[in-house]
Write a protein that holds these residues in place. Structure first.
Motif, short mmCIF file in Angstrom:
data_model
loop_
_atom_site.label_atom_id
_atom_site.label_comp_id
_atom_site.label_asym_id
_atom_site.label_seq_id
_atom_site.Cartn_x
_atom_site.Cartn_y
_atom_site.Cartn_z
N ARG A 75 -49.95 -40.60 30.48
CA ARG A 75 -49.72 -41.27 31.75
C ARG A 75 -51.04 -41.51 32.48
NH1 ARG A 75 -46.20 -36.76 32.20
NH2 ARG A 75 -44.07 -37.26 31.54
N SER A 76 -51.14 -42.65 33.11
CA SER A 76 -52.27 -42.91 34.00
C SER A 76 -52.04 -42.14 35.29
CB SER A 76 -52.37 -44.41 34.29
OG SER A 76 -51.23 -44.84 35.03
N GLU A 77 -53.00 -42.18 36.18
CA GLU A 77 -52.85 -41.49 37.46
C GLU A 77 -51.68 -42.06 38.25
OE1 GLU A 77 -55.48 -40.62 41.52
OE2 GLU A 77 -56.50 -41.10 39.62
N SER A 78 -51.54 -43.38 38.23
CA SER A 78 -50.42 -44.00 38.95
C SER A 78 -49.09 -43.67 38.27
CB SER A 78 -50.61 -45.51 39.04
OG SER A 78 -50.68 -46.09 37.75
N ASP A 79 -49.09 -43.62 36.93
CA ASP A 79 -47.87 -43.23 36.21
C ASP A 79 -47.44 -41.82 36.60
OD1 ASP A 79 -47.70 -45.60 34.78
OD2 ASP A 79 -48.78 -44.82 33.04
N ALA A 80 -48.42 -40.93 36.74
CA ALA A 80 -48.12 -39.54 37.08
C ALA A 80 -47.47 -39.45 38.46
CB ALA A 80 -49.39 -38.70 37.03
N MET A 81 -47.91 -40.28 39.39
CA MET A 81 -47.32 -40.27 40.73
C MET A 81 -45.88 -40.77 40.68
SD MET A 81 -50.58 -41.69 42.93
CE MET A 81 -49.63 -41.74 44.45
N VAL A 82 -45.66 -41.83 39.90
CA VAL A 82 -44.30 -42.37 39.74
C VAL A 82 -43.40 -41.33 39.08
CG1 VAL A 82 -42.92 -44.10 38.53
CG2 VAL A 82 -45.03 -44.78 39.68
N PHE A 83 -43.92 -40.66 38.06
CA PHE A 83 -43.16 -39.65 37.34
C PHE A 83 -42.75 -38.51 38.27
CE2 PHE A 83 -43.02 -35.81 34.60
CZ PHE A 83 -42.03 -36.21 33.72
N LYS A 84 -43.67 -38.08 39.11
CA LYS A 84 -43.38 -36.99 40.04
C LYS A 84 -42.28 -37.40 41.02
CE LYS A 84 -45.46 -33.98 43.54
NZ LYS A 84 -46.70 -33.64 44.29
N GLU A 85 -42.36 -38.63 41.52
CA GLU A 85 -41.32 -39.12 42.44
C GLU A 85 -39.96 -39.17 41.76
OE1 GLU A 85 -40.12 -43.19 44.91
OE2 GLU A 85 -42.15 -42.98 44.07
N ALA A 86 -39.95 -39.62 40.50
CA ALA A 86 -38.69 -39.74 39.77
C ALA A 86 -38.07 -38.38 39.48
CB ALA A 86 -38.91 -40.50 38.47
N LEU A 87 -38.91 -37.39 39.14
CA LEU A 87 -38.39 -36.07 38.81
C LEU A 87 -37.63 -35.45 39.97
CD1 LEU A 87 -41.10 -34.14 36.74
CD2 LEU A 87 -38.91 -35.05 35.97
N GLU A 88 -38.05 -35.75 41.18
CA GLU A 88 -37.43 -35.14 42.36
C GLU A 88 -35.99 -35.60 42.56
OE1 GLU A 88 -40.02 -36.04 45.58
OE2 GLU A 88 -41.59 -34.63 44.94
N VAL A 89 -35.63 -36.73 41.97
CA VAL A 89 -34.29 -37.27 42.19
C VAL A 89 -33.54 -37.52 40.88
CG1 VAL A 89 -34.99 -39.69 42.18
CG2 VAL A 89 -33.05 -38.99 43.60
N MET A 90 -34.19 -37.26 39.74
CA MET A 90 -33.60 -37.61 38.45
C MET A 90 -32.23 -36.97 38.24
SD MET A 90 -35.27 -37.29 34.64
CE MET A 90 -34.85 -35.57 34.35
N ALA A 91 -32.03 -35.75 38.71
CA ALA A 91 -30.75 -35.07 38.51
C ALA A 91 -29.59 -35.84 39.13
CB ALA A 91 -30.80 -33.66 39.08
N ASP A 92 -29.88 -36.62 40.17
CA ASP A 92 -28.82 -37.40 40.81
C ASP A 92 -28.26 -38.48 39.89
OD1 ASP A 92 -29.51 -35.84 42.92
OD2 ASP A 92 -30.02 -37.45 44.30
N MET A 93 -29.03 -38.86 38.87
CA MET A 93 -28.53 -39.84 37.91
C MET A 93 -27.32 -39.30 37.16
SD MET A 93 -30.30 -42.66 38.17
CE MET A 93 -29.20 -43.35 36.97
N TYR A 94 -27.22 -37.98 37.06
CA TYR A 94 -26.10 -37.37 36.36
C TYR A 94 -25.02 -36.86 37.34
CZ TYR A 94 -29.64 -37.30 32.70
OH TYR A 94 -30.61 -37.66 31.80
#
Length: 236
Positions: free
Chosen positions: A170-189
């Motif tokens: 991941r690039s630095e920007s990818d890492a920021m996006v990944f962190k944001e997604a992880l915080e809410v990913m469980a809601d997808m289920y």
């Protein structure tokens, strides 16, 4: 009982009264396979519905920002996705290079979420490689079979973590996006009205490329089995 071919009757399918017509030529005692019509819940149906919809607010934000992307289900059905899944970054590059759409736009993804028809399928499965790349294609074929079945016909978009979130490297920007997604990913289920869960209950055989390797604390390490080790014995 007593219903003949060509006759109609009402059946309660998943809480909905549906008119079923018995096909001509059906034998007595034969099994009828009936497609359950998809249903979108309206906020006005019950005072609890708007409250349940509020639980998806964080998920809507993540879809709007692009932290989470959804694969268009028809790109799996028609084979555009390919025979193996790919990292989100690689799929995004394909979109640019081939001028095609693999992911739903944020606007369309939010519309699917807010239609309350559970038209987003969230895949839960066991990663068979450290990067979840499904090298055998077993998971992708299983998802495609489901989407082509009557049970999956209503699914318009897919959440697949390996494709929906930026993966390593991941690039630095990818890492920021990944962190944001992880915080809410469980809601997808967990979304009551917006998503359904596609559960794959088995794990494909270990890829031959990983023979002799073990994932120890996130690192691939070559392991040599000592001479004389009995089958089923523990390695330390």
């Amino acid at each position: 009982r007593g219903i003949r071919p060509g006759q109609e009757f009402q059946a309660n399918l998943d809480g909905q009264l549906t008119v079923v017509t018995v096909p001509q030529g059906s034998a007595a005692g034969s099994t009828l396979h009936v497609k359950v019509p998809s249903r979108r819940v309206q906020a006005s149906e019950h005072k609890a519905i708007p409250r349940l919809m509020e639980l998806d607010d964080r998920l809507e934000d993540a879809l709007r920002s692009g932290a989470i992307k959804l694969i268009i289900a028809d790109r799996v059905r028609d084979g555009t996705i390919g025979t193996n899944i790919a990292r989100r970054q690689d799929l995004e590059e394909r979109e640019r290079a081939e001028k095609l759409r693999i992911f739903e736009t944020p606007v369309d993804a939010i519309k699917l979420l807010r239609r309350n028809g559970r038209e987003i399928g969230s895949l839960t499965y066991g990663w068979d490689t450290p990067d979840g790349s499904d090298p055998s294609g077993d998971y992708l074929r299983a998802v495609c079979r489901f989407l082509l079945s009557e049970l999956g016909a209503h699914v318009k978009a897919i959440f697949w973590d390996a494709c929906s979130l930026p993966q390593e490297p991941r690039s630095e920007s990818d890492a920021m996006v990944f962190k944001e997604a992880l915080e809410v990913m469980a809601d997808m289920y967990a979304s009551v009205l917006g998503t359904m869960v596609m559960r794959h209950r088995s794990v494909p055989a270990r890829p031959a490329s990983l023979d002799g390797e073990a994932n120890l604390d996130g690192q691939l390490t070559v392991v040599t089995v000592p001479q004389g080790s009995a089958a089923g014995s523990e390695l330390h």
